[in-house]
Design an enzyme around this catalytic site. Structure first.
Site, PDB file in Angstrom:
ATOM      1  N   HIS A 128       0.804  -1.219   0.000  1.00 33.05           N
ATOM      2  CA  HIS A 128       0.000   0.000   0.000  1.00 33.05           C
ATOM      3  C   HIS A 128       0.842   1.276   0.000  1.00 33.05           C
ATOM      4  CE1 HIS A 128      -3.928  -1.836   0.282  1.00 33.05           C
ATOM      5  NE2 HIS A 128      -3.407  -2.721   1.123  1.00 33.05           N
ATOM      6  N   GLU A 158      -8.744   5.210  -6.560  1.00 37.68           N
ATOM      7  CA  GLU A 158      -7.766   5.493  -7.606  1.00 37.68           C
ATOM      8  C   GLU A 158      -8.411   6.276  -8.743  1.00 37.68           C
ATOM      9  OE1 GLU A 158      -9.776   1.820  -8.981  1.00 37.68           O
ATOM     10  OE2 GLU A 158      -9.040   2.438  -7.047  1.00 37.68           O
TER      11      GLU A 158
END
Length: 177
Positions: A128, A158
């Site tokens: 991450h 995203e």
């Protein structure tokens, strides 16, 4: 028999005037002290109010900004879009009866959605932290690619949204390029 000096009318008059004058001076001093204290309290309230306004503005900015990328967030768009839409509607109403081609005028809002494909695989393969770095770098790239009048927001995980103001529908593809 004459009264003693402290029993005369002029002494009693001086005593009354002195006592009244003293009382008046004490009252003046007390009023001045209360006014000074009141000014200090007003200054303190004003200072605390300014501090509170600054803190509220910082909190408001935090609530409208994505902490990872520093871009505006979805909530910001919810706050700012009604004004933008009203501005565009006014511009379109103004030219409604004219023979001007609306598609060539820079009066529209264009929404450009940028979605990072296969982003989950980046997080799965590299972690991450690496995914966060990718999002931050992409935000920098998008910042450099957009105009000053555009709003760039992180829409979701995203996904990024560019709100192009003062744009022409006809040139929308150029903006996307």
């Amino acid at each position: 028999v004459r009264p003693a000096w402290w029993g005369t009318w002029w002494f009693r008059g001086i005593l009354i005037l002195t006592g009244g004058g003293s009382l008046y001076l004490v009252l003046l001093w007390r009023m001045k002290a209360l006014r000074r204290k009141n000014r200090q309290l007003e200054d303190l309230v004003a200072a605390r109010t300014r501090e509170l306004e600054v803190a509220n503005e910082a909190l408001r900015n935090q609530s409208l900004t994505d902490p990872l990328t520093g871009l505006k967030n979805r909530r910001f768009l919810g706050v700012s879009m009604p004004d933008d839409v009203a501005h565009v509607n006014r511009a379109h109403r103004k030219i409604h009866g004219s023979k001007t081609d609306r598609q060539t005028l820079n009066i529209d809002l264009i929404f450009i959605m940028v979605d990072v494909d296969h982003f989950k695989s980046v997080n799965d393969a590299y972690g991450h932290h690496a995914g966060d770095l990718v999002l931050q770098k992409l935000a920098d790239i998008l910042r450099n690619a957009t105009r000053d009048t555009d709003t760039l927001a992180r829409w979701g995980g995203e996904e990024f949204l560019v709100v192009a103001r003062n744009a022409s529908r006809k040139d929308g593809a150029i903006l996307v390029e």
